[in-house]
Scaffold this motif. Structure first.
Motif, PDB file in Angstrom:
ATOM      1  N   THR B  53     -44.924 -36.945 -49.468  1.00  0.00           N
ATOM      2  CA  THR B  53     -44.158 -38.047 -48.887  1.00  0.00           C
ATOM      3  C   THR B  53     -42.988 -37.517 -48.055  1.00  0.00           C
ATOM      4  O   THR B  53     -42.783 -37.935 -46.907  1.00  0.00           O
ATOM      5  N   GLY B 128     -42.308 -45.409 -41.376  1.00  0.00           N
ATOM      6  CA  GLY B 128     -42.751 -46.365 -42.385  1.00  0.00           C
ATOM      7  C   GLY B 128     -44.178 -46.149 -42.857  1.00  0.00           C
ATOM      8  O   GLY B 128     -44.430 -45.876 -44.038  1.00  0.00           O
ATOM      9  N   PRO B 129     -45.154 -46.253 -41.906  1.00  0.00           N
ATOM     10  CA  PRO B 129     -46.539 -46.015 -42.304  1.00  0.00           C
ATOM     11  C   PRO B 129     -46.753 -44.619 -42.871  1.00  0.00           C
ATOM     12  O   PRO B 129     -47.604 -44.434 -43.739  1.00  0.00           O
ATOM     13  N   SER B 130     -45.978 -43.643 -42.385  1.00  0.00           N
ATOM     14  CA  SER B 130     -46.148 -42.292 -42.908  1.00  0.00           C
ATOM     15  C   SER B 130     -45.775 -42.225 -44.377  1.00  0.00           C
ATOM     16  O   SER B 130     -46.442 -41.554 -45.173  1.00  0.00           O
ATOM     17  N   ILE B 131     -44.689 -42.920 -44.739  1.00  0.00           N
ATOM     18  CA  ILE B 131     -44.302 -42.930 -46.159  1.00  0.00           C
ATOM     19  C   ILE B 131     -45.433 -43.524 -46.989  1.00  0.00           C
ATOM     20  O   ILE B 131     -45.838 -42.975 -48.014  1.00  0.00           O
ATOM     21  N   LEU B 132     -45.944 -44.663 -46.500  1.00  0.00           N
ATOM     22  CA  LEU B 132     -47.014 -45.331 -47.242  1.00  0.00           C
ATOM     23  C   LEU B 132     -48.230 -44.411 -47.393  1.00  0.00           C
ATOM     24  O   LEU B 132     -48.826 -44.310 -48.459  1.00  0.00           O
ATOM     25  N   ASP B 133     -48.563 -43.753 -46.284  1.00  0.00           N
ATOM     26  CA  ASP B 133     -49.712 -42.850 -46.311  1.00  0.00           C
ATOM     27  C   ASP B 133     -49.496 -41.722 -47.318  1.00  0.00           C
ATOM     28  O   ASP B 133     -50.384 -41.389 -48.109  1.00  0.00           O
ATOM     29  N   LEU B 135     -47.542 -41.712 -49.956  1.00  0.00           N
ATOM     30  CA  LEU B 135     -47.605 -42.215 -51.323  1.00  0.00           C
ATOM     31  C   LEU B 135     -49.047 -42.504 -51.742  1.00  0.00           C
ATOM     32  O   LEU B 135     -49.458 -42.167 -52.850  1.00  0.00           O
ATOM     33  N   THR B 136     -49.794 -43.109 -50.804  1.00  0.00           N
ATOM     34  CA  THR B 136     -51.185 -43.443 -51.150  1.00  0.00           C
ATOM     35  C   THR B 136     -51.998 -42.201 -51.441  1.00  0.00           C
ATOM     36  O   THR B 136     -52.679 -42.107 -52.469  1.00  0.00           O
TER      37      THR B 136
END
Lengths: 435, 219, 190
Positions: B53, B128-133, B135-136
């Motif tokens: 992350t 934003g999307p990078s954080i989500l990616d 974490l996922t």
């Protein structure tokens, strides 16, 4: 504002440089925060171990100061216990290639105050015995100027231990100004030579015997004897006509569970059946005190049953002036000439009774010097895992050069098989001498 | 078309099909080596998720400043720094986890997942999307190695146990297979490979099943 | 430690793939045919040897005296990446044929755990320079050995009737499991 040229070499170098500098800074901050905690953790773990030898002492890590004197590289750490002594943490490689770590402590006057394994994965029952009580007690009875003995049956591991302790001794004696001979060899520890039941000294066992029943044919005797730390009790059933034990049943066991009770298993107790006062019974490896208590009870019961006095201290033949003088009548050993390799070397095909079976071997003898050149065991009919310790290559190698006047020590825990091999060697030598 | 497919697939399905460990075979070194008990798996999973992350955040934030041809060294420096810091923190505060994970903490640097996601996603997408990616993917990785450790620990030691890495206090420990009946080879290399193979085959079969269903749904 | 023992231990007994699980990622991809296996194996031996010796030198000449040991991860991985890049350029320019057979594997090797692992291990185990050299050749030699054995088995496997779920990588892991069992019998040899 003019946009930075992303493709210029200067930009790229600059970016990398700044990045590295920032990262380096972050790392040194992280290091400054965590390094002291890590060091503290390391000392805490080792402190718990050090306290085993000198509880409550104040410890100083003096490794940096003295490690330079160590030429062997086996010493990991040197710790001073203020006012008490020094502890060395060492490593070595025995059988398991991952090695092991252990520590040894010396009092300021030189006595070895402690010896324990820190981490070891040696084979239990074999190499691991080098860290168990018997060997450990042996080492703790020595001082820093004594040579360290090896442990038979755990040669690889105990050699590594010996090397490590020698390395520690070198530095300790240098520190304290104790002079010693670094090349002295420990006398091969006399394994408790099995003696006939009537001859062993049981004075430390405080044996009591009470006849419970006696019908002229079979007598049952309730006995107590001190073992390692507690008093064990057993009922010994004796066949009065033959003067031999029918069975032993342990009624109270007060030694260390998991250690001493390996001597009281059904299989071990079965070894007493049919034995009389002149028989020898092997000690159970790793439970010698409990074994001794059993033998004490058996001997005293037999003594009471048969009306024979026990005669402690008189060895009826295990030592003496060499294997030529040893009494092997019970071994029923015999040899025939098998072949001759040349004019002087003869190979004898021999057999002798061991513990429960007849063992056979080829004994090669140099007839001009009357010495054994080699022994090759061809048939082994004693207990696998027990008696075959005596037929291992290292044990047979001890016969090389033996004459009728030589004493060859029995292999601990396999005395009957050892006796059978000695009998075969003696028989072959006698036959060669007769030629 | 693929977006429609993605919406149709449930989260669970997507997690399995795009699973970095069993689906894409990334990061298998650590998956095989340290999954002998669930303590290690959770520890490693959290470490990887944090590094992933944070690296995604950093890579994403400098993505417009980094020229294309030095992007590999740049990402490597960032990831290496993060791994070293995480390693120091683990060594200082959870020494038991540090000695259990051993060299594999340092090898997170070359864990294909992290560099892979940095290059494939974070370098092209906002923070934003990078954080989500991150974490996922991290959770997906953690779930995978947890599954492996679960099987290996139960079959290999017969027990399931968890302890607090900060204080070494045991949280729980239950014996599921009676003593003497466990299969110790699951703790060793052989068991690691076998467990991995079976789980990978299961995921592969699941994938094939999903594809078949989608194909028949389209027809 | 006896150098020969060290070599055998690094190559066979503590084989990096079967015993330590390191280097698995590219391993699965490249072990499908013998040609690529040999190519990759030789490339790995070369890179690991050079990178390890360089890292060793860097650590003891610069990092340790300045007490910057915590920088070793960054420095080593940069050394490896730079070295691989340099070698790739060198080969591309000077020997196109060599580049064709080996060069394509070089970028893969940067993220090969094995290279970094060997470099770090030499420091952790406190090897001397000679031991480092032996270790740095032994470990990738073991890697190459495994690659070759695996590729032969997987080539043979192409004609076999493998269950659908196991086709591709899962069956390779089953093979690895059996090989790990075989090689684990070497433990305790040294």
């Amino acid at each position: 504002m003019k946009k930075l040229n992303h493709d210029s070499a200067l930009y790229k170098a600059g970016l990398l440089g700044i990045l590295c500098a920032v990262c380096g800074l972050l790392l040194s901050v992280a290091n400054a925060i965590t390094a002291p905690i890590i060091a503290e953790n390391a000392l805490a773990t080792i402190k718990a171990n050090l306290e085993e030898i000198y509880p409550g002492a104040t410890f100083n890590d003096v490794t940096e100061q003295y490690i330079g004197k160590d030429e062997t590289g086996l010493i990991d750490g040197i710790y001073e216990a203020e006012g008490k002594g020094y502890i060395f943490t060492l490593h070595g490689v025995g059988y398991n290639s991952n090695g092991f770590t252990f520590m040894v402590g010396f009092d300021n006057d030189g006595a070895i105050s402690g010896y324990t394994a820190l981490e070891q994965q040696e084979t239990s029952g074999i190499g691991a015995r080098a860290f168990e009580q018997e060997y450990s007690d042996q080492i703790k009875s020595l001082t820093s100027s004594d040579p360290i003995p090896l442990l038979s049956g755990a040669t690889l591991t105990s050699t590594a231990v010996q090397k490590g302790i020698d390395a520690a001794k070198a530095i300790f004696n240098d520190l304290q100004g104790i002079s010693y001979d670094p090349n002295a060899q420990a006398a091969t520890p006399e394994p408790a030579k099995p003696q006939p039941l009537a001859n062993e000294d049981y004075s430390s066992n405080n044996v009591t015997v009470e006849e419970i029943s006696n019908d002229g044919k079979t007598g049952v005797y309730h006995c107590t004897a001190k073992g390692f730390e507690g008093t064990n009790e057993a009922d010994v059933t004796i066949d009065l006509e033959s003067g031999t034990i029918t069975s032993i049943a342990v009624t109270a066991f007060n030694d260390t569970p998991g250690v001493g009770d390996t001597a009281t298993t059904d299989a071990e107790l079965a070894r007493y059946s049919g034995k009389g006062l002149s028989d020898m019974i092997d000690s159970t490896t790793g439970a010698s005190m409990t074994s001794r208590s059993l033998r004490a009870m058996a001997a005293n019961a037999l003594s009471l049953a048969t009306g024979t006095e026990l005669t402690p201290g008189t060895d009826s033949g295990a030592s003496g002036s060499g294997i030529g003088a040893e009494d092997f009548s019970e071994r029923e050993a015999g040899c025939v000439v098998y072949t001759n390799l040349d004019e002087t070397a003869f190979v004898y095909s021999c057999k002798a009774t061991g513990y429960q079976g007849v063992n056979k071997a080829y004994v090669t003898v140099d007839t001009t010097t009357g010495t054994v050149k080699s022994i090759e065991v061809t048939e082994f009919n004693d207990t696998p895992g027990v008696g075959d310790k005596a037929t291992a290559a290292e044990e047979l190698a001890r016969y090389e050069g033996a004459t009728l006047e030589s004493t060859v020590n029995a292999t601990t825990g396999a005395s009957m098989t050892s006796a059978s091999i000695r009998a075969m060697a003696a028989a072959a030598l006698k036959m060669a001498a007769g030629n | 078309m693929s977006e429609k497919k993605a919406k149709k697939q449930s989260l669970f399905t997507r997690l399995l099909v795009e699973n970095p460990v069993f689906g894409l075979y990334l990061g298998i070194c650590s998956a095989l080596a340290i999954t002998t008990n669930i303590n290690n798996a959770i520890g490693m999973g959290i470490a990887v998720t944090i590094v992933l992350t944070l690296s995604n955040i950093l890579v994403s934030s400098i993505r417009n400043l980094t020229p294309a041809d030095i992007h590999i060294p740049v990402y490597i420096v960032i990831i290496a720094t993060l791994v070293t810091i995480v390693g120091m923190v683990i060594q200082a505060y959870t020494p038991s986890l540090y000695s259990a994970l051993g060299a594999f903490i340092d090898l997170i640097v070359v864990n294909c997942i992290i560099l892979g996601r940095a290059e494939a996603f974070a370098s092209m997408n906002p923070i934003g999307p990078s954080i989500l990616d991150g974490l996922t993917m991290g959770c997906s990785y953690t779930m995978s190695i947890l599954a492996m450790s679960f099987f290996r620990q139960i079959l290999g030691t017969g027990m399931l146990s968890l302890s607090n890495p900060f204080t070494n206090a045991e949280i729980f420990s239950i014996r599921l297979i009676p003593e003497g009946f466990e299969l110790p080879f699951f703790k060793e290399q052989f068991g690691a490979f076998i467990t991995f193979a079976c789980l990978a085959a299961a995921v592969s079969a699941f994938k094939a099943n999903v594809e078949k269903k989608e194909k028949s749904a389209e027809l | 430690m006896n150098l020969f023992t060290l070599f055998i231990s690094a190559m066979l007994i503590n084989n990096i793939i079967l015993s330590k699980f390191i280097g698995m990622c590219p391993f699965m991809g490249v072990s499908t045919s013998m040609d690529s296996a040999v190519g990759m194996g030789l490339a790995v031996i070369f890179v690991v040897f050079c990178a390890s010796v360089l890292s060793y030198g860097l650590y003891y000449a610069i990092l340790a005296p300045l007490h910057l040991e915590y920088m070793k991860l960054i420095c080593f991985i940069l050394v490896i990446a730079a070295f691989v890049q340099f070698v790739e350029l060198f080969i591309k320019k000077n020997s196109p044929s060599l580049y064709k057979s080996l060069g394509i594997y070089l970028p893969l090797i940067t993220t090969n755990c094995a290279v970094l692992y060997v470099a770090l291990d030499n420091i952790t185990q406190e090897y001397t320079l000679l031991e480092t050299i032996v270790n740095s050749i032994g470990v990738p030699a073991g890697f190459m050995l495994m690659l070759c054995i695996f590729s032969t088995i997987r080539e043979r496997l192409r004609g076999n009737d493998v269950p659908e779920a196991f086709q591709g990588n899962p069956i390779a892991f089953i093979i690895a499991a059996i090989m790990a069992l075989a090689f684990s019998s070497l433990a305790g040899l040294v």
